[in-house]
Design a protein around this motif. Structure first.
Motif, mmCIF file in Angstrom:
data_model
loop_
_atom_site.group_PDB
_atom_site.id
_atom_site.type_symbol
_atom_site.label_atom_id
_atom_site.label_comp_id
_atom_site.label_asym_id
_atom_site.label_seq_id
_atom_site.Cartn_x
_atom_site.Cartn_y
_atom_site.Cartn_z
ATOM 1 N N THR A 1 55.656 31.980 75.697
ATOM 2 C CA THR A 1 57.070 32.179 75.393
ATOM 3 C C THR A 1 57.282 32.189 73.888
ATOM 4 O O THR A 1 56.883 31.243 73.195
ATOM 5 N N LEU A 2 57.896 33.240 73.386
ATOM 6 C CA LEU A 2 58.239 33.354 71.970
ATOM 7 C C LEU A 2 59.755 33.416 71.863
ATOM 8 O O LEU A 2 60.381 34.393 72.282
ATOM 9 N N ARG A 3 60.319 32.348 71.316
ATOM 10 C CA ARG A 3 61.781 32.289 71.242
ATOM 11 C C ARG A 3 62.202 31.307 70.149
ATOM 12 O O ARG A 3 61.606 30.238 69.998
ATOM 13 N N ASP A 4 63.223 31.684 69.388
ATOM 14 C CA ASP A 4 63.818 30.799 68.374
ATOM 15 C C ASP A 4 62.782 30.255 67.396
ATOM 16 O O ASP A 4 62.805 29.072 67.021
ATOM 17 N N GLY A 5 61.846 31.105 66.996
ATOM 18 C CA GLY A 5 60.881 30.708 65.986
ATOM 19 C C GLY A 5 59.778 29.793 66.464
ATOM 20 O O GLY A 5 59.088 29.179 65.646
ATOM 21 N N VAL A 6 59.591 29.685 67.780
ATOM 22 C CA VAL A 6 58.552 28.821 68.340
ATOM 23 C C VAL A 6 57.766 29.599 69.390
ATOM 24 O O VAL A 6 58.352 30.304 70.220
ATOM 25 N N LEU A 7 56.447 29.470 69.356
ATOM 26 C CA LEU A 7 55.584 30.037 70.387
ATOM 27 C C LEU A 7 55.091 28.902 71.271
ATOM 28 O O LEU A 7 54.526 27.920 70.780
ATOM 29 N N LEU A 8 55.322 29.026 72.573
ATOM 30 C CA LEU A 8 54.883 28.031 73.550
ATOM 31 C C LEU A 8 53.832 28.656 74.453
ATOM 32 O O LEU A 8 53.965 29.805 74.871
ATOM 33 N N ALA A 9 52.799 27.877 74.772
ATOM 34 C CA ALA A 9 51.780 28.312 75.725
ATOM 35 C C ALA A 9 51.609 27.195 76.744
ATOM 36 O O ALA A 9 50.966 26.175 76.468
ATOM 37 N N TYR B 1 53.986 23.434 84.992
ATOM 38 C CA TYR B 1 52.762 23.428 84.196
ATOM 39 C C TYR B 1 52.359 22.000 83.827
ATOM 40 O O TYR B 1 53.167 21.070 83.875
ATOM 41 N N ASP B 2 51.096 21.844 83.453
ATOM 42 C CA ASP B 2 50.554 20.522 83.154
ATOM 43 C C ASP B 2 50.454 20.236 81.660
ATOM 44 O O ASP B 2 50.484 19.077 81.247
ATOM 45 N N THR B 3 50.298 21.269 80.861
ATOM 46 C CA THR B 3 50.108 21.110 79.417
ATOM 47 C C THR B 3 50.844 22.234 78.703
ATOM 48 O O THR B 3 50.962 23.341 79.237
ATOM 49 N N VAL B 4 51.346 21.949 77.508
ATOM 50 C CA VAL B 4 51.966 23.002 76.711
ATOM 51 C C VAL B 4 51.532 22.852 75.257
ATOM 52 O O VAL B 4 51.508 21.751 74.706
ATOM 53 N N VAL B 5 51.137 23.964 74.660
ATOM 54 C CA VAL B 5 50.849 24.037 73.228
ATOM 55 C C VAL B 5 52.120 24.531 72.547
ATOM 56 O O VAL B 5 52.699 25.550 72.951
ATOM 57 N N ILE B 6 52.563 23.811 71.525
ATOM 58 C CA ILE B 6 53.831 24.102 70.857
ATOM 59 C C ILE B 6 53.542 24.486 69.410
ATOM 60 O O ILE B 6 52.960 23.699 68.657
ATOM 61 N N LEU B 7 53.953 25.692 69.035
ATOM 62 C CA LEU B 7 53.646 26.211 67.703
ATOM 63 C C LEU B 7 54.925 26.659 66.997
ATOM 64 O O LEU B 7 55.369 27.804 67.155
ATOM 65 N N PRO B 8 55.554 25.775 66.211
ATOM 66 C CA PRO B 8 56.678 26.218 65.374
ATOM 67 C C PRO B 8 56.147 27.207 64.334
ATOM 68 O O PRO B 8 55.259 26.868 63.550
ATOM 69 N N LEU B 9 56.671 28.408 64.324
ATOM 70 C CA LEU B 9 56.100 29.461 63.495
ATOM 71 C C LEU B 9 56.475 29.278 62.027
ATOM 72 O O LEU B 9 57.610 28.943 61.689
ATOM 73 N N ARG B 10 55.493 29.524 61.174
ATOM 74 C CA ARG B 10 55.610 29.208 59.753
ATOM 75 C C ARG B 10 56.657 30.060 59.044
ATOM 76 O O ARG B 10 57.429 29.566 58.218
ATOM 77 N N ASP B 11 56.673 31.357 59.326
ATOM 78 C CA ASP B 11 57.549 32.272 58.603
ATOM 79 C C ASP B 11 57.676 33.569 59.395
ATOM 80 O O ASP B 11 57.177 33.681 60.525
ATOM 81 N N THR B 12 58.339 34.546 58.793
ATOM 82 C CA THR B 12 58.550 35.824 59.474
ATOM 83 C C THR B 12 57.231 36.525 59.777
ATOM 84 O O THR B 12 57.066 37.132 60.844
ATOM 85 N N ALA B 13 56.286 36.440 58.846
ATOM 86 C CA ALA B 13 54.988 37.078 59.074
ATOM 87 C C ALA B 13 54.292 36.471 60.287
ATOM 88 O O ALA B 13 53.673 37.187 61.090
ATOM 89 N N ILE C 1 59.479 37.184 75.551
ATOM 90 C CA ILE C 1 59.777 37.421 74.139
ATOM 91 C C ILE C 1 61.290 37.474 73.976
ATOM 92 O O ILE C 1 61.948 38.385 74.494
ATOM 93 N N GLY C 2 61.837 36.483 73.288
ATOM 94 C CA GLY C 2 63.277 36.440 73.071
ATOM 95 C C GLY C 2 64.046 36.470 74.371
ATOM 96 O O GLY C 2 63.731 35.763 75.329
ATOM 97 N N ASP C 3 65.065 37.315 74.410
ATOM 98 C CA ASP C 3 65.911 37.425 75.603
ATOM 99 C C ASP C 3 65.472 38.552 76.529
ATOM 100 O O ASP C 3 66.187 38.891 77.479
ATOM 101 N N GLU C 4 64.308 39.122 76.266
ATOM 102 C CA GLU C 4 63.818 40.196 77.122
ATOM 103 C C GLU C 4 63.446 39.658 78.507
ATOM 104 O O GLU C 4 63.152 38.473 78.674
ATOM 105 N N GLU C 5 63.439 40.545 79.473
ATOM 106 C CA GLU C 5 63.010 40.177 80.821
ATOM 107 C C GLU C 5 61.552 39.726 80.776
ATOM 108 O O GLU C 5 60.705 40.389 80.180
ATOM 109 N N PRO C 6 61.230 38.573 81.370
ATOM 110 C CA PRO C 6 59.834 38.122 81.370
ATOM 111 C C PRO C 6 58.915 39.150 82.029
ATOM 112 O O PRO C 6 59.297 39.823 82.989
ATOM 113 N N ARG C 7 57.735 39.267 81.499
ATOM 114 C CA ARG C 7 56.726 40.175 82.034
ATOM 115 C C ARG C 7 55.632 39.340 82.690
ATOM 116 O O ARG C 7 55.129 38.389 82.089
#
Length: 334
Positions: free
Chosen positions: A77-85, A194-206, A236-242
């Motif tokens: 999941t990529l939303r609000d500047g954070v990537l979750l796995a 889910y049992d585990t989640v990796v949380i990655l606050p994204l550093r910047d726009t790049a 990704i964002g508000d898009e329909e999940p794939r």
């Protein structure tokens, strides 16, 4: 820091304080150790792992599922500047935390008595997260662990007050320190089911752009290369999940992608694959100059996959991302 993870209020179930103390003492005693750790982390981030972020997260999910003996499910999941796995499977434990914080060692060892197939590369693959974040975290059912570049730098600089050589090394790197070597206890929980989640606050726009590009590039190849995964969901964002799912239908491996097929508006893409695999032992001479961790896993495997029609005839127009290489055991899908 993400709302899904917070600093621990006092508990430290995985012994992160002990790990930090050992690393800081080693750096103070021998600044060369700091330089070695910093070089190792930098090589992994700047080397071939930058574009392998999603593959590495998927590998961890497949390994966790294999260890728990459950179907592997991964939600990216990529939303609000954070990537979750988020993934199903064996939850985070103290051995796993030490592996993530060691760069060159791993909990993913096989033994001759009980060899559970795993495809991760001795813990080093987690360094791929540093391509996009300075504050990664992993939380599960029994606790969590987090890292922070700012806090790691503060601890290293405090230690350097009593070790001039360490201070010189830190200044030489403009204050950058190998943050994965200094884990902290964290509190949080993975989203159901889910049992585990990796949380990655994204550093910047790049970093956000890189994460989005890699998520949009997810295709059948990921499920073919990692048979421990049966489902991958991409948001990704508000898009329909794939959603991509993998199943077996007679001699074929079938991957269904909820993203509509080319030329249709709603019908999901369903691709049949003919797969073939091979594996075997690696002879001792091939591993003679490799680290001990690699010599303990003297196995290789490779998977070939060809898209076919309902009759088993090759379909030439299908385009995938190409080979997905899993370097630890030579597993590769193409």
């Amino acid at each position: 820091m993400s709302m899904l993870v917070q600093p621990s209020a006092g508990g430290d179930p995985f012994g992160t304080a002990r790990l930090r103390r050992g690393v800081l003492d080693a750096w103070a005693t021998s600044p060369a150790r700091f330089r070695e750790d910093a070089n190792a982390e930098e090589d992994l981030v700047l080397g071939g792992y930058r574009d392998r972020l999603v593959v590495e997260l998927a590998q961890n999910a497949a390994d966790a599922a294999a260890r728990a003996g459950v179907p592997g499910r991964l939600r990216l999941t990529l939303r609000d500047g954070v990537l979750l796995a988020a993934n199903t499977g064996a939850p985070l434990d103290a051995t796993g935390v030490e592996s993530l914080a060691t760069l060159r060692a791993s909990a993913k060892r096989d033994t001759s008595a009980t060899r559970t197939p795993s495809v991760g590369r001795f813990g080093v693959g987690f360094a791929a997260v540093l391509a996009v974040t300075d504050e990664p975290a992993v939380v599960g059912r029994h606790g969590g662990v987090r890292w922070s570049l700012a806090e790691a730098r503060e601890l290293a600089e405090r230690t350097a007050r009593h070790s001039p050589g360490l201070g010189d090394e830190i200044r030489r790197r403009d204050g950058h320190v190998p943050l994965l070597r200094l884990p902290f206890a964290a509190e949080g929980t993975a989203p159901d089911p889910y049992d585990t989640v990796v949380i990655l606050p994204l550093r910047d726009t790049a970093a956000a752009d890189l994460a989005e590009r890699l998520l949009r590039g997810v295709d059948d190849a990921l499920l073919l290369a990692l048979p421990g995964l049966t489902e991958v969901v991409v948001e990704i964002g508000d898009e329909e999940p794939r959603t991509l799912t993998r199943r077996t239908d007679g001699p074929f491996t079938v991957v269904e992608d909820s993203r509509p097929s080319a030329g249709t508006d709603t019908a999901p893409a369903v691709t049949h694959w003919r797969t073939a695999g091979a594996d075997g032992p690696l002879t001792p001479d091939l591993l003679a100059d490799r680290p001990v961790e690699e010599r303990l896993r003297p196995h290789w495997s490779v998977t070939w996959a060809v898209p076919v029609d309902a009759y088993g005839n090759p379909v030439r127009q299908w385009v995938t991302a190409g080979a997905v290489s899993v370097p630890a055991e030579g597993r590769e899908s193409s």
